[in-house]
Design an enzyme around this catalytic site. Sequence first.
Site, PDB file in Angstrom:
ATOM      1  CG  ASN A  97      14.189  44.350 -75.793  1.00  0.00           C
ATOM      2  OD1 ASN A  97      15.352  44.211 -76.197  1.00  0.00           O
ATOM      3  ND2 ASN A  97      13.640  45.530 -75.591  1.00  0.00           N
ATOM      4  CG  HIS A 114      16.158  38.029 -80.935  1.00  0.00           C
ATOM      5  ND1 HIS A 114      17.026  39.065 -80.688  1.00  0.00           N
ATOM      6  CD2 HIS A 114      16.276  37.749 -82.251  1.00  0.00           C
ATOM      7  CE1 HIS A 114      17.642  39.388 -81.821  1.00  0.00           C
ATOM      8  NE2 HIS A 114      17.201  38.602 -82.779  1.00  0.00           N
ATOM      9  CB  CYS A 122       7.922  20.545 -75.374  1.00  0.00           C
ATOM     10  SG  CYS A 122       8.189  18.748 -75.356  1.00  0.00           S
ATOM     11  CB  SER A 183      24.432  47.980 -80.048  1.00  0.00           C
ATOM     12  OG  SER A 183      24.214  46.578 -80.234  1.00  0.00           O
TER      13      SER A 183
HETATM   14  C1  BV8 Z   1      20.625  33.988 -87.551  1.00  0.00           C
HETATM   15  C2  BV8 Z   1      19.053  35.754 -77.040  1.00  0.00           C
HETATM   16  C3  BV8 Z   1      20.300  32.789 -89.567  1.00  0.00           C
HETATM   17  C4  BV8 Z   1      18.012  36.153 -76.130  1.00  0.00           C
HETATM   18  C5  BV8 Z   1      19.971  37.003 -78.838  1.00  0.00           C
HETATM   19  C6  BV8 Z   1      27.740  32.538 -87.194  1.00  0.00           C
HETATM   20  C7  BV8 Z   1      26.788  31.530 -87.170  1.00  0.00           C
HETATM   21  C8  BV8 Z   1      25.421  31.818 -87.210  1.00  0.00           C
HETATM   22  C9  BV8 Z   1      24.992  33.123 -87.237  1.00  0.00           C
HETATM   23  C10 BV8 Z   1      25.947  34.113 -87.223  1.00  0.00           C
HETATM   24  C11 BV8 Z   1      27.320  33.844 -87.224  1.00  0.00           C
HETATM   25  N1  BV8 Z   1      27.983  35.038 -87.226  1.00  0.00           N
HETATM   26  C12 BV8 Z   1      27.097  36.058 -87.222  1.00  0.00           C
HETATM   27  C13 BV8 Z   1      25.868  35.505 -87.227  1.00  0.00           C
HETATM   28  C14 BV8 Z   1      24.632  36.179 -87.197  1.00  0.00           C
HETATM   29  C15 BV8 Z   1      24.272  36.339 -85.715  1.00  0.00           C
HETATM   30  C16 BV8 Z   1      24.843  37.685 -85.305  1.00  0.00           C
HETATM   31  O1  BV8 Z   1      24.313  38.698 -85.713  1.00  0.00           O
HETATM   32  N2  BV8 Z   1      25.924  37.675 -84.502  1.00  0.00           N
HETATM   33  C17 BV8 Z   1      26.513  38.949 -84.089  1.00  0.00           C
HETATM   34  C18 BV8 Z   1      27.071  38.809 -82.671  1.00  0.00           C
HETATM   35  C19 BV8 Z   1      27.595  39.328 -85.105  1.00  0.00           C
HETATM   36  N3  BV8 Z   1      22.833  36.312 -85.639  1.00  0.00           N
HETATM   37  C20 BV8 Z   1      22.205  35.158 -85.365  1.00  0.00           C
HETATM   38  O2  BV8 Z   1      22.755  34.124 -85.081  1.00  0.00           O
HETATM   39  C21 BV8 Z   1      20.681  35.232 -85.469  1.00  0.00           C
HETATM   40  N4  BV8 Z   1      20.229  34.132 -86.280  1.00  0.00           N
HETATM   41  O3  BV8 Z   1      21.399  34.737 -88.096  1.00  0.00           O
HETATM   42  O4  BV8 Z   1      20.043  32.901 -88.169  1.00  0.00           O
HETATM   43  C22 BV8 Z   1      19.290  33.645 -90.286  1.00  0.00           C
HETATM   44  C23 BV8 Z   1      19.687  34.861 -90.859  1.00  0.00           C
HETATM   45  C24 BV8 Z   1      18.744  35.630 -91.548  1.00  0.00           C
HETATM   46  C25 BV8 Z   1      17.430  35.191 -91.632  1.00  0.00           C
HETATM   47  C26 BV8 Z   1      17.079  33.983 -91.021  1.00  0.00           C
HETATM   48  C27 BV8 Z   1      18.003  33.219 -90.346  1.00  0.00           C
HETATM   49  C28 BV8 Z   1      20.042  35.091 -84.093  1.00  0.00           C
HETATM   50  C29 BV8 Z   1      20.262  36.375 -83.295  1.00  0.00           C
HETATM   51  C30 BV8 Z   1      19.500  36.280 -81.970  1.00  0.00           C
HETATM   52  C31 BV8 Z   1      20.437  35.842 -80.915  1.00  0.00           C
HETATM   53  N5  BV8 Z   1      19.823  35.970 -79.604  1.00  0.00           N
HETATM   54  N6  BV8 Z   1      19.591  36.969 -77.603  1.00  0.00           N
HETATM   55  C32 BV8 Z   1      18.608  36.789 -74.920  1.00  0.00           C
HETATM   56  O5  BV8 Z   1      19.395  36.123 -74.232  1.00  0.00           O
HETATM   57  O6  BV8 Z   1      18.237  37.941 -74.706  1.00  0.00           O
HETATM   58  S1  BV8 Z   1      20.671  38.423 -79.437  1.00  0.00           S
HETATM   59  C33 BV8 Z   1      20.797  39.596 -78.210  1.00  0.00           C
HETATM   60  O7  BV8 Z   1      21.347  40.741 -78.851  1.00  0.00           O
HETATM   61  C34 BV8 Z   1      19.446  40.047 -77.691  1.00  0.00           C
HETATM   62  O8  BV8 Z   1      18.351  39.463 -78.348  1.00  0.00           O
HETATM   63  C35 BV8 Z   1      19.471  41.538 -77.973  1.00  0.00           C
HETATM   64  O9  BV8 Z   1      18.228  42.061 -78.137  1.00  0.00           O
HETATM   65  C36 BV8 Z   1      20.249  41.530 -79.219  1.00  0.00           C
HETATM   66  C37 BV8 Z   1      20.721  42.826 -79.737  1.00  0.00           C
HETATM   67  O10 BV8 Z   1      21.307  43.539 -78.673  1.00  0.00           O
HETATM   68  P1  BV8 Z   1      20.652  44.971 -78.343  1.00  0.00           P
HETATM   69  O11 BV8 Z   1      19.217  44.775 -78.026  1.00  0.00           O
HETATM   70  O12 BV8 Z   1      21.002  45.922 -79.429  1.00  0.00           O
HETATM   71  O13 BV8 Z   1      21.395  45.338 -76.994  1.00  0.00           O
HETATM   72  P2  BV8 Z   1      22.831  45.999 -76.865  1.00  0.00           P
HETATM   73  O14 BV8 Z   1      23.240  45.907 -75.442  1.00  0.00           O
HETATM   74  O15 BV8 Z   1      23.743  45.454 -77.926  1.00  0.00           O
HETATM   75  O16 BV8 Z   1      22.580  47.543 -77.239  1.00  0.00           O
HETATM   76  C38 BV8 Z   1      21.749  48.329 -76.400  1.00  0.00           C
HETATM   77  C39 BV8 Z   1      21.767  49.737 -76.968  1.00  0.00           C
HETATM   78  O17 BV8 Z   1      20.908  50.538 -76.161  1.00  0.00           O
HETATM   79  C40 BV8 Z   1      23.138  50.379 -76.934  1.00  0.00           C
HETATM   80  O18 BV8 Z   1      23.416  50.955 -78.214  1.00  0.00           O
HETATM   81  C41 BV8 Z   1      23.009  51.489 -75.874  1.00  0.00           C
HETATM   82  O19 BV8 Z   1      23.729  52.653 -76.229  1.00  0.00           O
HETATM   83  C42 BV8 Z   1      21.530  51.773 -75.907  1.00  0.00           C
HETATM   84  N7  BV8 Z   1      20.991  52.265 -74.630  1.00  0.00           N
HETATM   85  C43 BV8 Z   1      21.408  51.970 -73.370  1.00  0.00           C
HETATM   86  N8  BV8 Z   1      20.629  52.633 -72.474  1.00  0.00           N
HETATM   87  C44 BV8 Z   1      19.724  53.343 -73.186  1.00  0.00           C
HETATM   88  C45 BV8 Z   1      19.944  53.114 -74.558  1.00  0.00           C
HETATM   89  N9  BV8 Z   1      19.197  53.691 -75.516  1.00  0.00           N
HETATM   90  C46 BV8 Z   1      18.208  54.516 -75.114  1.00  0.00           C
HETATM   91  N10 BV8 Z   1      17.926  54.781 -73.825  1.00  0.00           N
HETATM   92  C47 BV8 Z   1      18.665  54.221 -72.837  1.00  0.00           C
HETATM   93  N11 BV8 Z   1      18.363  54.499 -71.546  1.00  0.00           N
END
Ligand code: BV8
Length: 242
Positions: A97, A114, A122, A183
């Site tokens: 988060n 993140h 900068c 998720s």
């Molecule tokens: C990386 C920005 C290399 C900030 C975020 C092609 C090119 C490059 C990379 C990739 C590629 N294809 C795939 C990748 C990897 C990619 C990736 O994983 N893509 C996904 C879409 C497949 N990852 C990256 O690019 C990462 N970097 O890989 O660099 C590397 C690799 C290894 C080691 C070093 C370097 C960078 C990822 C970060 C991207 N930035 N956000 C912002 O705007 O906020 S990610 C974004 O998703 C947020 O950060 C967020 O935190 C994150 C995950 O989402 P969740 O937090 O899980 O939120 P979500 O809504 O999905 O789920 C919420 C859950 O809560 C649900 O399950 C729900 O049921 C539950 N819930 C709801 N209410 C409640 C609850 N639970 C309890 N109580 C409740 N009341």
Amino acid sequence: MDQLKATDRIVILTGAGISKESGLDTFRDADGIWAQYDLEDVATPQGFARNPKLVQDFYNARRRGLLDPDVQPNAAHAALARLEQTWPGEVLLVTQNIDDLHERGGSANLIHMHGELLKARCLDTGEVVAWHDDITVETPSPVTGTPGRLRPHIVWFGEMPLEMERIYQALATCGLFLSIGTSGTVYPAAGFVQEAAVHGAYSVELNMEPSAGRGLFDEAIHAPATEAVPAFVERVLARAAA
Ligand code: BV8
């Protein structure tokens, strides 16, 4: 969890679900952020290069939302702070988060892998500064004074998450790994459970519903975080007394 010892390290991963009951949107729920915006446009370096105003406005709206006085830490944030303060071993909190609700809830041993919504970076020096205002395409960098060279201090898709070395070290040496409110769809965070498990940790998912990685956890509790997390923290603290 019977083999957990009071000296064991605990590593906790949180995602947007832990902040939902504080009034902040998640990403992938039906009413979530990715239902309103295309990830490619607002959370990638390419999107920022293509249309910096769209990206700055996207984060300006979320920054203002986070600074709304109605948005406060909830019982799940408070329970994790209590665990950190009371558990005899180390408790490391790794959050995906970008909000500051864990800090405001009392957690201190915290990594924002993140980035952080209330910080800016900068583009010319990489220096990170606290930042609570809007950023526009004209905002001068406070470091160089050059207009338009300031970005949110946030890790976009395709960018390297922060403090990965420290995170992997903690995962390799923890006795308990908790995943809360995520998720399990974004890597490398979604792979942390496997890293912890292969080194012998007991792993628990606390989420509203089964995550994509549900099958990788020893145990899962599916309920709102404000109910599940305080109850689970009491279960863990009872182990310290055992
Ligand atoms: C990386 C920005 C290399 C900030 C975020 C092609 C090119 C490059 C990379 C990739 C590629 N294809 C795939 C990748 C990897 C990619 C990736 O994983 N893509 C996904 C879409 C497949 N990852 C990256 O690019 C990462 N970097 O890989 O660099 C590397 C690799 C290894 C080691 C070093 C370097 C960078 C990822 C970060 C991207 N930035 N956000 C912002 O705007 O906020 S990610 C974004 O998703 C947020 O950060 C967020 O935190 C994150 C995950 O989402 P969740 O937090 O899980 O939120 P979500 O809504 O999905 O789920 C919420 C859950 O809560 C649900 O399950 C729900 O049921 C539950 N819930 C709801 N209410 C409640 C609850 N639970 C309890 N109580 C409740 N009341």
